[in-house]
Motif scaffolding. Sequence first.
Motif, PDB file in Angstrom:
ATOM      1  N   GLU A 257      -3.632  75.817 125.832  1.00 60.99           N
ATOM      2  CA  GLU A 257      -3.664  76.804 126.917  1.00 60.99           C
ATOM      3  C   GLU A 257      -2.240  77.086 127.400  1.00 60.99           C
ATOM      4  OE1 GLU A 257      -4.319  79.571 129.201  1.00 60.99           O
ATOM      5  OE2 GLU A 257      -6.188  78.723 128.383  1.00 60.99           O
ATOM      6  N   THR A 258      -1.870  78.368 127.447  1.00 60.01           N
ATOM      7  CA  THR A 258      -0.502  78.731 127.843  1.00 60.01           C
ATOM      8  C   THR A 258      -0.391  79.137 129.314  1.00 60.01           C
ATOM      9  OG1 THR A 258      -0.875  80.989 127.056  1.00 60.01           O
ATOM     10  CG2 THR A 258       0.162  79.445 125.518  1.00 60.01           C
ATOM     11  N   ASP A 259      -1.506  79.401 129.975  1.00 63.72           N
ATOM     12  CA  ASP A 259      -1.487  79.701 131.404  1.00 63.72           C
ATOM     13  C   ASP A 259      -1.491  78.375 132.160  1.00 63.72           C
ATOM     14  OD1 ASP A 259      -1.813  80.438 134.019  1.00 63.72           O
ATOM     15  OD2 ASP A 259      -3.576  81.715 133.683  1.00 63.72           O
ATOM     16  N   LEU A 260      -0.317  77.950 132.590  1.00 64.83           N
ATOM     17  CA  LEU A 260      -0.179  76.620 133.191  1.00 64.83           C
ATOM     18  C   LEU A 260      -0.891  76.513 134.539  1.00 64.83           C
ATOM     19  CD1 LEU A 260       3.508  75.707 132.270  1.00 64.83           C
ATOM     20  CD2 LEU A 260       1.398  75.278 130.997  1.00 64.83           C
ATOM     21  N   ASN A 261      -1.198  77.631 135.165  1.00 67.54           N
ATOM     22  CA  ASN A 261      -1.952  77.589 136.418  1.00 67.54           C
ATOM     23  C   ASN A 261      -3.367  77.060 136.209  1.00 67.54           C
ATOM     24  OD1 ASN A 261       0.095  78.648 138.107  1.00 67.54           O
ATOM     25  ND2 ASN A 261      -0.358  80.715 137.341  1.00 67.54           N
ATOM     26  N   LYS A 262      -3.836  77.108 134.966  1.00 67.85           N
ATOM     27  CA  LYS A 262      -5.182  76.607 134.656  1.00 67.85           C
ATOM     28  C   LYS A 262      -5.200  75.097 134.421  1.00 67.85           C
ATOM     29  CE  LYS A 262      -6.866  80.878 132.468  1.00 67.85           C
ATOM     30  NZ  LYS A 262      -7.319  81.482 131.188  1.00 67.85           N
ATOM     31  N   ILE A 263      -4.020  74.507 134.272  1.00 70.62           N
ATOM     32  CA  ILE A 263      -3.955  73.078 133.946  1.00 70.62           C
ATOM     33  C   ILE A 263      -4.065  72.269 135.226  1.00 70.62           C
ATOM     34  CG2 ILE A 263      -2.666  71.273 132.730  1.00 70.62           C
ATOM     35  CD1 ILE A 263      -3.699  73.706 131.017  1.00 70.62           C
ATOM     36  N   LYS A 264      -5.292  71.932 135.556  1.00 74.58           N
ATOM     37  CA  LYS A 264      -5.582  71.158 136.762  1.00 74.58           C
ATOM     38  C   LYS A 264      -6.561  70.043 136.433  1.00 74.58           C
ATOM     39  CE  LYS A 264      -4.763  74.912 140.047  1.00 74.58           C
ATOM     40  NZ  LYS A 264      -3.412  74.422 140.314  1.00 74.58           N
ATOM     41  N   ARG A 330       2.739  73.734 124.046  1.00 76.45           N
ATOM     42  CA  ARG A 330       1.897  72.543 124.183  1.00 76.45           C
ATOM     43  C   ARG A 330       2.605  71.475 125.022  1.00 76.45           C
ATOM     44  NH1 ARG A 330       0.511  72.544 117.734  1.00 76.45           N
ATOM     45  NH2 ARG A 330      -1.520  73.606 117.800  1.00 76.45           N
ATOM     46  N   ALA A 331       3.903  71.324 124.812  1.00 78.74           N
ATOM     47  CA  ALA A 331       4.674  70.364 125.603  1.00 78.74           C
ATOM     48  C   ALA A 331       4.659  70.759 127.081  1.00 78.74           C
ATOM     49  CB  ALA A 331       6.108  70.278 125.078  1.00 78.74           C
ATOM     50  N   LYS A 332       4.854  72.052 127.364  1.00 79.36           N
ATOM     51  CA  LYS A 332       4.802  72.542 128.753  1.00 79.36           C
ATOM     52  C   LYS A 332       3.439  72.221 129.377  1.00 79.36           C
ATOM     53  CE  LYS A 332       7.973  76.466 128.055  1.00 79.36           C
ATOM     54  NZ  LYS A 332       8.096  77.928 127.997  1.00 79.36           N
ATOM     55  N   ASN A 333       2.399  72.454 128.611  1.00 74.56           N
ATOM     56  CA  ASN A 333       1.025  72.192 129.039  1.00 74.56           C
ATOM     57  C   ASN A 333       0.857  70.723 129.434  1.00 74.56           C
ATOM     58  OD1 ASN A 333      -1.691  71.062 128.288  1.00 74.56           O
ATOM     59  ND2 ASN A 333      -2.239  73.203 128.004  1.00 74.56           N
ATOM     60  N   GLN A 334       1.334  69.824 128.566  1.00 75.22           N
ATOM     61  CA  GLN A 334       1.152  68.394 128.829  1.00 75.22           C
ATOM     62  C   GLN A 334       2.035  67.899 129.972  1.00 75.22           C
ATOM     63  OE1 GLN A 334      -1.326  66.187 126.793  1.00 75.22           O
ATOM     64  NE2 GLN A 334      -1.869  68.306 127.265  1.00 75.22           N
ATOM     65  N   PHE A 335       3.220  68.462 130.113  1.00 78.21           N
ATOM     66  CA  PHE A 335       4.060  68.093 131.258  1.00 78.21           C
ATOM     67  C   PHE A 335       3.422  68.560 132.572  1.00 78.21           C
ATOM     68  CE2 PHE A 335       7.878  67.707 128.322  1.00 78.21           C
ATOM     69  CZ  PHE A 335       7.997  66.333 128.508  1.00 78.21           C
ATOM     70  N   LYS A 336       2.731  69.706 132.528  1.00 77.61           N
ATOM     71  CA  LYS A 336       2.016  70.176 133.725  1.00 77.61           C
ATOM     72  C   LYS A 336       0.872  69.209 134.064  1.00 77.61           C
ATOM     73  CE  LYS A 336       0.755  72.988 137.101  1.00 77.61           C
ATOM     74  NZ  LYS A 336      -0.637  73.294 137.100  1.00 77.61           N
ATOM     75  N   LEU A 337       0.158  68.751 133.038  1.00 79.67           N
ATOM     76  CA  LEU A 337      -0.925  67.788 133.254  1.00 79.67           C
ATOM     77  C   LEU A 337      -0.368  66.471 133.812  1.00 79.67           C
ATOM     78  CD1 LEU A 337      -3.968  67.251 132.977  1.00 79.67           C
ATOM     79  CD2 LEU A 337      -3.539  66.449 130.638  1.00 79.67           C
ATOM     80  N   LEU A 338       0.765  66.044 133.293  1.00 85.90           N
ATOM     81  CA  LEU A 338       1.423  64.838 133.792  1.00 85.90           C
ATOM     82  C   LEU A 338       1.780  65.005 135.271  1.00 85.90           C
ATOM     83  CD1 LEU A 338       2.667  62.038 133.197  1.00 85.90           C
ATOM     84  CD2 LEU A 338       4.759  63.223 132.482  1.00 85.90           C
ATOM     85  N   ASN A 339       2.319  66.161 135.613  1.00 85.76           N
ATOM     86  CA  ASN A 339       2.671  66.445 136.999  1.00 85.76           C
ATOM     87  C   ASN A 339       1.439  66.400 137.901  1.00 85.76           C
ATOM     88  OD1 ASN A 339       4.701  67.363 139.010  1.00 85.76           O
ATOM     89  ND2 ASN A 339       3.362  69.147 139.118  1.00 85.76           N
ATOM     90  N   GLU A 340       0.308  66.871 137.375  1.00 86.85           N
ATOM     91  CA  GLU A 340      -0.937  66.837 138.142  1.00 86.85           C
ATOM     92  C   GLU A 340      -1.358  65.398 138.458  1.00 86.85           C
ATOM     93  OE1 GLU A 340      -3.292  69.485 139.207  1.00 86.85           O
ATOM     94  OE2 GLU A 340      -1.340  70.461 139.134  1.00 86.85           O
TER      95      GLU A 340
END
Length: 356
Positions: A257-264, A330-340
Motif C-alpha cells: 500500500e502506497t497511501d501511508l495514511n491508510k497504514i494504521k 514498501r520500506a516507507k510503508n513499514q516505517f510508517k507501521l513501526l511509527n504507529e
Amino acid sequence: MELNIDENILKAYGYNFEAVALHQIGSGHINRTYLLSTHSDEKYILQNINTQVFKDPFTIANNIKLVEDYLKSNFPDYLFPAPIAALNGELMFQYQNEYWRLLPFVKNTIAFDTLSDTKQAYEASKQFGKLSRLLNNFDTSTLKPTIPSFHDLGWRYEQFTFALSKSTNELKERANHEIQTALHHHFIIDYYYSYEHNRDFPNRVMHHDTKISNVLLKEENFEGVCVIDLDTLMPGKFISDLGDMMRTYLCAFSENETDLNKIKIRLDYFKATIKGYLSEMKGSLTETEKGLILFSGKYIVYMQALRFLTDYLSGNTYYPISYSLQNLDRAKNQFKLLNELFENEKILQGIIEECL
C-alpha cells in the motif's frame, strides 16, 4: 497452464498421470504448490522446494521429522501435517536437482490471504501459540536453521549498511529520508542485544512465517485447525512469531500500500492477536518474554523495513517488483507501521497488560 512435472515424481509416491489430476494452487512466492487428486477422491499437496531460498532442503525434512516424532510421542492428538514418505522412505524426493514432497490435504478447511475478521486473527494467533506451547520442552539444539540468520536483525542491519556503502548517489538521494529513519532506529538492535543472552529469554521452536495464509481454519466457523508451511520451523526467539503476526495482522493493508495514511493499527485486531496467542502461551512465557511482547512487533517491522530498503539500495535483486520504486515504497510503508507502534505504545501496552 503448463504444469512442468515429470512423471517420475508422481511414481516416487506410487502414482502416474493417468491416476491423478493436478492443479497449481497457493499464493506463496517461494515454493511451487499443486493439489493432487486421485480418482478415488483422495487429495494431497505436492510441492516443489525453491532451492534458491532453501539451500539444503533435507534440513527442512529433518527438522520437521524431529518435531513430528516429538509431537507424536507427547501430543498424539495434535494435527501436524508433516510430509508423507516416498516409496523409498525419503521425506524429500530428489529428482534432476529438484526436491519434491507430498503433504496431507486437510479437508473442510480454508486458508485466507488477508484477514477480514478479528476472530480469524484470534484463531490464527492461538494456533501458532499452541504449536509453541506444545514444543515448550523440545530441545531446540537438535534443529538446524533452514535459512541461516533469517530473523537476525543485527545481520540485516549489516546488509543494509553494506548496501548503503555500495549504492548509487541517485538511489541514496531518493531514499534519504528512509535511510535516516533506518539509522535512527538502530537503538532497537541495541535493546535486543541487552536481552539476547538472558537465561529468561530462551530459544524456542519458532515457525518464523506466521502470516494468516499459513493457518488452516474450519470452513464452517473459522475455528483454528492447524499450522502449515513448516519450512522455516527452526530455533528462534518468541518475538519471531508474535512479531510477524503483529506485522501482518494489525494493519488492514499490506506492505504494498502506497497511501501511508491508510497504514494504521487496528486496535481490535491487536487485542484479538495478543489474546489468542496468550490463551496458549501465557503459562509458558517467562517474565522477560512477557515484558517484550510489544517489542516483538517493533523488532520484526523494523527488520522488514530494513530488508525492503536494502533491496532498493541494492538495485532490487531479491523481492519481486512491478515498478522500480516498489521496494522503497514498501520500506516507507513499514516505517510508517513501526511509527504507529511507537505512537500507540501506551494504548497497546495497556491491552497487553489486560490480556496478561
